[in-house]
Motif scaffolding. Structure first.
Motif, PDB file in Angstrom:
ATOM      1  N   ILE A  33       0.840  -1.209   0.000  1.00  0.00           N
ATOM      2  CA  ILE A  33       0.000   0.000   0.000  1.00  0.00           C
ATOM      3  C   ILE A  33       0.869   1.252   0.000  1.00  0.00           C
ATOM      4  O   ILE A  33       0.628   2.205  -0.749  1.00  0.00           O
ATOM      5  CB  ILE A  33      -0.948  -0.025   1.209  1.00  0.00           C
ATOM      6  CG1 ILE A  33      -2.006  -1.115   1.031  1.00  0.00           C
ATOM      7  CG2 ILE A  33      -1.625   1.324   1.408  1.00  0.00           C
ATOM      8  CD1 ILE A  33      -2.884  -1.335   2.246  1.00  0.00           C
ATOM      9  N   VAL A  34       1.896   1.241   0.863  1.00  0.00           N
ATOM     10  CA  VAL A  34       2.797   2.400   0.911  1.00  0.00           C
ATOM     11  C   VAL A  34       3.502   2.570  -0.436  1.00  0.00           C
ATOM     12  O   VAL A  34       3.610   3.686  -0.975  1.00  0.00           O
ATOM     13  CB  VAL A  34       3.822   2.229   2.045  1.00  0.00           C
ATOM     14  CG1 VAL A  34       4.844   3.362   2.024  1.00  0.00           C
ATOM     15  CG2 VAL A  34       3.115   2.191   3.396  1.00  0.00           C
ATOM     16  N   LEU A  35       3.976   1.455  -1.001  1.00  0.00           N
ATOM     17  CA  LEU A  35       4.679   1.517  -2.283  1.00  0.00           C
ATOM     18  C   LEU A  35       3.745   1.957  -3.398  1.00  0.00           C
ATOM     19  O   LEU A  35       4.120   2.771  -4.252  1.00  0.00           O
ATOM     20  CB  LEU A  35       5.279   0.146  -2.605  1.00  0.00           C
ATOM     21  CG  LEU A  35       6.059   0.038  -3.927  1.00  0.00           C
ATOM     22  CD1 LEU A  35       7.254   0.981  -3.904  1.00  0.00           C
ATOM     23  CD2 LEU A  35       6.530  -1.402  -4.153  1.00  0.00           C
ATOM     24  N   ALA A  36       2.508   1.448  -3.415  1.00  0.00           N
ATOM     25  CA  ALA A  36       1.557   1.817  -4.463  1.00  0.00           C
ATOM     26  C   ALA A  36       1.225   3.302  -4.395  1.00  0.00           C
ATOM     27  O   ALA A  36       1.134   3.981  -5.432  1.00  0.00           O
ATOM     28  CB  ALA A  36       0.279   0.982  -4.334  1.00  0.00           C
ATOM     29  N   ARG A  37       1.043   3.810  -3.175  1.00  0.00           N
ATOM     30  CA  ARG A  37       0.777   5.248  -3.047  1.00  0.00           C
ATOM     31  C   ARG A  37       1.958   6.075  -3.528  1.00  0.00           C
ATOM     32  O   ARG A  37       1.788   7.109  -4.170  1.00  0.00           O
ATOM     33  CB  ARG A  37       0.454   5.577  -1.596  1.00  0.00           C
ATOM     34  CG  ARG A  37      -0.917   5.080  -1.140  1.00  0.00           C
ATOM     35  CD  ARG A  37      -1.184   5.469   0.298  1.00  0.00           C
ATOM     36  NE  ARG A  37      -2.529   5.058   0.715  1.00  0.00           N
ATOM     37  CZ  ARG A  37      -3.001   5.219   1.938  1.00  0.00           C
ATOM     38  NH1 ARG A  37      -2.235   5.777   2.876  1.00  0.00           N
ATOM     39  NH2 ARG A  37      -4.228   4.828   2.241  1.00  0.00           N
ATOM     40  N   HIS A  38       3.154   5.596  -3.204  1.00  0.00           N
ATOM     41  CA  HIS A  38       4.354   6.317  -3.644  1.00  0.00           C
ATOM     42  C   HIS A  38       4.467   6.314  -5.167  1.00  0.00           C
ATOM     43  O   HIS A  38       4.843   7.316  -5.772  1.00  0.00           O
ATOM     44  CB  HIS A  38       5.589   5.672  -3.017  1.00  0.00           C
ATOM     45  CG  HIS A  38       6.880   6.275  -3.492  1.00  0.00           C
ATOM     46  ND1 HIS A  38       7.310   7.528  -3.101  1.00  0.00           N
ATOM     47  CD2 HIS A  38       7.829   5.795  -4.340  1.00  0.00           C
ATOM     48  CE1 HIS A  38       8.464   7.797  -3.686  1.00  0.00           C
ATOM     49  NE2 HIS A  38       8.805   6.760  -4.441  1.00  0.00           N
ATOM     50  N   LEU A  39       4.131   5.162  -5.783  1.00  0.00           N
ATOM     51  CA  LEU A  39       4.251   5.059  -7.239  1.00  0.00           C
ATOM     52  C   LEU A  39       3.159   5.836  -7.965  1.00  0.00           C
ATOM     53  O   LEU A  39       3.390   6.393  -9.042  1.00  0.00           O
ATOM     54  CB  LEU A  39       4.205   3.582  -7.657  1.00  0.00           C
ATOM     55  CG  LEU A  39       5.410   2.720  -7.258  1.00  0.00           C
ATOM     56  CD1 LEU A  39       5.174   1.275  -7.644  1.00  0.00           C
ATOM     57  CD2 LEU A  39       6.684   3.238  -7.905  1.00  0.00           C
ATOM     58  N   THR A  40       1.953   5.854  -7.395  1.00  0.00           N
ATOM     59  CA  THR A  40       0.829   6.486  -8.090  1.00  0.00           C
ATOM     60  C   THR A  40       0.665   7.963  -7.758  1.00  0.00           C
ATOM     61  O   THR A  40      -0.126   8.643  -8.411  1.00  0.00           O
ATOM     62  CB  THR A  40      -0.482   5.757  -7.753  1.00  0.00           C
ATOM     63  OG1 THR A  40      -0.671   5.737  -6.327  1.00  0.00           O
ATOM     64  CG2 THR A  40      -0.452   4.333  -8.273  1.00  0.00           C
ATOM     65  N   LYS A  41       1.371   8.462  -6.752  1.00  0.00           N
ATOM     66  CA  LYS A  41       1.261   9.883  -6.422  1.00  0.00           C
ATOM     67  C   LYS A  41       1.642  10.779  -7.603  1.00  0.00           C
ATOM     68  O   LYS A  41       0.929  11.736  -7.910  1.00  0.00           O
ATOM     69  CB  LYS A  41       2.123  10.205  -5.197  1.00  0.00           C
ATOM     70  CG  LYS A  41       2.031  11.664  -4.767  1.00  0.00           C
ATOM     71  CD  LYS A  41       2.908  11.930  -3.548  1.00  0.00           C
ATOM     72  CE  LYS A  41       2.843  13.404  -3.151  1.00  0.00           C
ATOM     73  NZ  LYS A  41       3.710  13.683  -1.986  1.00  0.00           N
ATOM     74  N   PRO A  42       2.781  10.509  -8.306  1.00  0.00           N
ATOM     75  CA  PRO A  42       3.091  11.332  -9.484  1.00  0.00           C
ATOM     76  C   PRO A  42       2.009  11.257 -10.551  1.00  0.00           C
ATOM     77  O   PRO A  42       1.741  12.251 -11.241  1.00  0.00           O
ATOM     78  CB  PRO A  42       4.414  10.736  -9.987  1.00  0.00           C
ATOM     79  CG  PRO A  42       5.017  10.082  -8.798  1.00  0.00           C
ATOM     80  CD  PRO A  42       3.858   9.554  -8.011  1.00  0.00           C
ATOM     81  N   LEU A  43       1.353  10.089 -10.712  1.00  0.00           N
ATOM     82  CA  LEU A  43       0.268   9.988 -11.690  1.00  0.00           C
ATOM     83  C   LEU A  43      -0.904  10.872 -11.291  1.00  0.00           C
ATOM     84  O   LEU A  43      -1.515  11.532 -12.130  1.00  0.00           O
ATOM     85  CB  LEU A  43      -0.196   8.531 -11.803  1.00  0.00           C
ATOM     86  CG  LEU A  43       0.671   7.586 -12.628  1.00  0.00           C
ATOM     87  CD1 LEU A  43       0.111   6.175 -12.552  1.00  0.00           C
ATOM     88  CD2 LEU A  43       0.750   8.051 -14.069  1.00  0.00           C
ATOM     89  N   SER A  44      -1.226  10.884  -9.997  1.00  0.00           N
ATOM     90  CA  SER A  44      -2.306  11.736  -9.518  1.00  0.00           C
ATOM     91  C   SER A  44      -1.967  13.201  -9.733  1.00  0.00           C
ATOM     92  O   SER A  44      -2.822  13.998 -10.155  1.00  0.00           O
ATOM     93  CB  SER A  44      -2.557  11.457  -8.035  1.00  0.00           C
ATOM     94  OG  SER A  44      -3.572  12.305  -7.531  1.00  0.00           O
ATOM     95  N   GLN A  45      -0.719  13.585  -9.458  1.00  0.00           N
ATOM     96  CA  GLN A  45      -0.306  14.965  -9.685  1.00  0.00           C
ATOM     97  C   GLN A  45      -0.383  15.327 -11.166  1.00  0.00           C
ATOM     98  O   GLN A  45      -0.814  16.438 -11.521  1.00  0.00           O
ATOM     99  CB  GLN A  45       1.115  15.168  -9.157  1.00  0.00           C
ATOM    100  CG  GLN A  45       1.227  15.060  -7.648  1.00  0.00           C
ATOM    101  CD  GLN A  45       2.678  15.110  -7.176  1.00  0.00           C
ATOM    102  OE1 GLN A  45       3.602  14.757  -7.905  1.00  0.00           O
ATOM    103  NE2 GLN A  45       2.870  15.552  -5.942  1.00  0.00           N
ATOM    104  N   LEU A  46       0.024  14.391 -12.022  1.00  0.00           N
ATOM    105  CA  LEU A  46      -0.041  14.634 -13.459  1.00  0.00           C
ATOM    106  C   LEU A  46      -1.487  14.785 -13.918  1.00  0.00           C
ATOM    107  O   LEU A  46      -1.812  15.652 -14.731  1.00  0.00           O
ATOM    108  CB  LEU A  46       0.642  13.497 -14.212  1.00  0.00           C
ATOM    109  CG  LEU A  46       0.652  13.583 -15.743  1.00  0.00           C
ATOM    110  CD1 LEU A  46       1.358  14.850 -16.196  1.00  0.00           C
ATOM    111  CD2 LEU A  46       1.310  12.353 -16.347  1.00  0.00           C
ATOM    112  N   SER A  47      -2.390  13.955 -13.373  1.00  0.00           N
ATOM    113  CA  SER A  47      -3.805  14.035 -13.729  1.00  0.00           C
ATOM    114  C   SER A  47      -4.398  15.385 -13.305  1.00  0.00           C
ATOM    115  O   SER A  47      -5.116  16.030 -14.078  1.00  0.00           O
ATOM    116  CB  SER A  47      -4.572  12.891 -13.070  1.00  0.00           C
ATOM    117  OG  SER A  47      -5.960  13.013 -13.290  1.00  0.00           O
ATOM    118  N   GLN A  48      -4.084  15.829 -12.082  1.00  0.00           N
ATOM    119  CA  GLN A  48      -4.607  17.110 -11.611  1.00  0.00           C
ATOM    120  C   GLN A  48      -4.065  18.262 -12.439  1.00  0.00           C
ATOM    121  O   GLN A  48      -4.810  19.199 -12.773  1.00  0.00           O
ATOM    122  CB  GLN A  48      -4.242  17.294 -10.135  1.00  0.00           C
ATOM    123  CG  GLN A  48      -4.933  16.304  -9.208  1.00  0.00           C
ATOM    124  CD  GLN A  48      -4.418  16.396  -7.786  1.00  0.00           C
ATOM    125  OE1 GLN A  48      -3.533  17.193  -7.476  1.00  0.00           O
ATOM    126  NE2 GLN A  48      -4.970  15.568  -6.905  1.00  0.00           N
TER     127      GLN A  48
END
Length: 453
Positions: A193-208
């Motif tokens: 979960i920690v790793l997935a959040r770390h990996l997907t955070k840049p994707l969320s920032q890119l989406s926003q």
């Protein structure tokens, strides 16, 4: 396949965790199956070794007694799982060639210290009561022959038929397995979960940032961090934003320059037009020059709005609308404490344009504010002539005017609604026009509410 897709979570992080959990469970089940198979093999080997020890213990006892006592010992040594006999002839004459047979023979020979041991694995049919669905099954038993010393001049052999002693009733205990599985799931999924959040955070920032760019925010940027691929994507997005921002700035500067440069020759032409003696011709020329001046001013205003660099802030939309209505003499029916995030000057400009239009084209204008779960809704109504439905969408295009009732003579160059839409869309909202059933025009502005953290 479609049903499988519906079972997957929606977010990328949740999908990673879900698939990892499935992989862990599958791996543990496979491990459990391998463990069960190995345990059966170990159980069989342990049973055989116990039987070897039991038979090895019988040989010295039988060698020390007479023939009659040998029969007694053999009868007492027999069980439900092993038949022990002292007979005049051997059951086997040599050890079978199978690996299992040779192993048992070598173990007995090593324990007894002699090499005249014969062992074979024999397929024995199960009793009729053990048949299943009319199919006869077989059971493998171990046959052992060991020669004994002669008594009364008659040679004897110890013949044993055994299935290796009873197997344990239980299988692999599921409780330790479930405990290990639960602990492994908790530990691995916690890290996942920690790793997935770390990996997907840049994707969320890119989406926003992409959503903000779609609304016209050219200042939106993505932090260039995370994995290499994410850094490359962020770098490409930021470069694209910079190029688009530069292009927009050049375009707006060009529009502003055109509007500004047109003022000087139009002023000169107006001075000359006023010197024309023909009154009718003079009035027509002056009227045309006035229209051109309004259009030039509109170009400058439109370009200035496109270059707006005002920062976003938390705004009380109700309070802002009350001030707008008070300044323009419109009727206000709003609720305070409706918070949005926006640019104060830009929103005042956009909604102010709508209120100005309502006041200009109707005898009165009414502004109302409401909200649903995620949006603030502003409506501006007038009692004017309205706009034909076929032209309502086109009214948001630059330099587009409505029907004759909304002509240039009432003021404006057809840029007010275009500017208003540009500002509202940049705030993540939308603006629509529709005619009221009782007459007049209704402009509706929808803005996202301020997100609470």
């Amino acid at each position: 396949m479609n049903r499988l897709k519906h079972l997957l979570p929606d977010s990328l992080a949740a999908r990673l965790v879900f698939l990892l959990a499935i992989a862990i469970i599958a791996a543990n089940i496979i491990a459990l199956a391998v463990l069960a198979f190995q345990q059966q093999s170990f159980d069989q080997q342990a049973r055989e070794e116990r039987e070897i020890e039991r038979i090895a213990a019988l040989i010295p006892a039988m060698e020390a007694v007479n023939a009659q006592l040998r029969q007694v010992i053999a009868r007492d040594a027999s069980t439900r799982f092993a038949r022990v006999r002292v007979e005049d002839g051997p059951l086997l004459t040599e050890t079978a060639t199978g690996t299992r047979s040779r192993y048992i023979a070598s173990q007995l020979a090593e324990t007894l210290g002699r090499q005249d041991v014969s062992v074979a694995i024999i397929d024995r049919p199960l009793p009729p009561g053990a048949d299943r669905n009319g199919v006869t099954h077989t059971d493998q038993v171990i046959a052992i022959t060991i020669p004994l010393s002669a008594r009364n001049g008659q040679p004897e052999w110890l013949n044993v038929v055994t299935n290796g002693a009873p197997s344990r009733a239980g299988r692999v205990d599921s409780r330790p397995f479930l405990t290990v599985l639960s602990l492994s799931l908790l530990s691995v999924l916690g890290v996942a979960i920690v790793l997935a959040r770390h990996l997907t955070k840049p994707l969320s920032q890119l989406s926003q940032a992409a959503e903000a760019a779609g609304r016209g925010d050219r200042t939106a940027r993505v932090p260039e961090e995370g994995a290499r691929e994410m850094r490359q994507a962020a770098r490409a997005f930021n470069a694209m934003q910079a190029e688009i921002s530069q292009f927009d700035a050049e375009r707006m500067r060009m529009l502003a320059a055109v509007g500004h440069d047109l003022r000087t020759p139009m002023t000169s032409l107006r001075i000359r037009a006023e010197m024309v003696d023909d009154e009718e011709l003079r009035d027509g020329m002056v009227r045309t020059l006035d229209e051109m001046t309004i259009m030039a001013d509109g170009l400058i205003s439109y370009a200035r709005e496109g270059q707006d660099a005002e920062k976003m802030e938390s705004l009380d939309l109700g309070k802002l609308l009350k001030q707008l209505c008070e300044d323009r003499g419109a009727t206000c029916s709003v609720t305070s404490h409706v918070q949005v995030e926006g640019r104060r000057v830009g929103l005042c400009r956009a909604i102010g344009n709508l209120v100005d239009n309502a006041v200009r084209y109707g005898d009165e204008a009414t502004v109302a504010l409401s909200q649903d779960g995620q949006h603030a809704i502003v409506t501006i109504e007038d009692n004017g002539p309205g706009i034909p439905p076929a032209r309502q969408n086109a009214m948001f295009q630059p330099f587009t005017r409505g029907d004759d009732s909304r002509s240039l003579e009432t003021g404006g160059a057809g840029l007010g609604l275009s500017i208003a839409r540009t500002i509202i869309v940049a705030h993540g909202g939308q603006i629509t026009l529709e005619n009221c059933a009782e007459g007049g025009l209704r402009a509706t502005v929808v803005l996202p509410l301020l997100k609470r953290t």
